[in-house]
Design a protein around this motif. Structure first.
Motif, PDB file in Angstrom:
ATOM      1  N   TYR A   1       0.836  -1.196   0.000  1.00  0.00           N
ATOM      2  CA  TYR A   1       0.000   0.000   0.000  1.00  0.00           C
ATOM      3  C   TYR A   1       0.875   1.251   0.000  1.00  0.00           C
ATOM      4  N   ILE A   2       0.765   1.997  -1.091  1.00  0.00           N
ATOM      5  CA  ILE A   2       1.539   3.222  -1.230  1.00  0.00           C
ATOM      6  C   ILE A   2       0.845   4.337  -0.451  1.00  0.00           C
ATOM      7  N   LEU A   3       1.628   5.258   0.086  1.00  0.00           N
ATOM      8  CA  LEU A   3       1.086   6.384   0.840  1.00  0.00           C
ATOM      9  C   LEU A   3       1.249   7.681   0.054  1.00  0.00           C
ATOM     10  N   LYS A   4       0.210   8.471   0.050  1.00  0.00           N
ATOM     11  CA  LYS A   4       0.253   9.789  -0.577  1.00  0.00           C
ATOM     12  C   LYS A   4      -0.545  10.763   0.276  1.00  0.00           C
ATOM     13  N   PHE A   5      -0.258  12.057   0.127  1.00  0.00           N
ATOM     14  CA  PHE A   5      -1.167  13.039   0.687  1.00  0.00           C
ATOM     15  C   PHE A   5      -2.424  13.003  -0.175  1.00  0.00           C
ATOM     16  N   ARG A   6      -3.580  13.035   0.454  1.00  0.00           N
ATOM     17  CA  ARG A   6      -4.835  12.964  -0.300  1.00  0.00           C
ATOM     18  C   ARG A   6      -5.012  14.222  -1.150  1.00  0.00           C
TER      19      ARG A   6
END
Length: 207
Positions: free
Chosen positions: A56-61
């Motif tokens: 699961y990649i993380l990004k700012f929404r």
């Protein structure tokens, strides 16, 4: 093989330093996201990493919470309608990718490498298999990112990812790293809903 071990050590050290140095930026972006729209600060999405293992990649929404899930931006009808005001700035500057520093520290990704495909981007995954690009860690940025990014058709993107695998060494990673900053400054290759638009423009031109 030796460089891959050195690369991992560099990834950890540089990511930790980056996390510390950029902590004020993280704080400002968190506040901006919360003030701009409802929803969580971070966005998690299933991606394909080393040897096609999912993570699961993380990004700012950057998008509204009612945006269709697991749909690449280029497949959305009028993608701009789903992107928040702060999100447009984050995507243009690539600041939405900063939380992936945590993915790098965890070992899901590297600083430089092929950008991780969505789990259901079967065409890109298959093309990368041809060039061995699924057998190196996915990257925060990479060779394809500084040579067209969203504008590249799937086939060309996979070829560039294959070139990275062949040339992967310290100096080539430095070249990609520096090239990333140049691309960000000039907003090169950022086309909402535009995967393959470079190919499309060539077709239009030839017509």
């Amino acid at each position: 093989m030796k460089y891959r071990k050195v690369k991992r050590v560099l990834d950890i050290l540089l990511s930790i330093l980056g996390l510390i140095a950029l902590s004020p930026v993280f704080l400002l972006l968190i506040i901006a996201i919360k003030l701009d729209s409802k929803g969580p600060i971070l966005f998690k999405q299933k991606r394909v990493g080393l040897h096609k293992k999912h993570f699961y990649i993380l990004k700012f929404r950057t998008m509204r919470i009612d945006t269709p899930k697991d749909t690449p931006t280029h497949l959305l009808v009028n993608p701009d309608q789903w992107i928040t005001r702060v999100g447009k700035f984050l995507r243009k500057t690539s600041l939405d990718e900063l939380p992936q520093i945590l993915n790098i520290i965890k070992g899901d990704m590297s600083i430089i490498g092929p950008r991780p495909a969505l789990w259901n981007q079967y065409d890109l995954i298959a093309e990368r298999d041809i060039y061995g690009a699924n057998d190196v860690p996915a990257g925060l940025t990479g060779w394809a990112q500084i040579n067209g990014r969203d504008e590249l058709p799937i086939e060309k993107k996979a070829i560039l990812d294959g070139e990275y695998v062949e040339k992967m060494n310290f100096l080539f990673d430095v070249k990609c790293f520096i090239g990333t900053f140049i691309s960000i400054v000039h907003s090169e290759g950022v086309v909402e809903g535009g995967t393959g638009s470079l190919k499309n423009r060539e077709v239009i031109k030839n017509d």
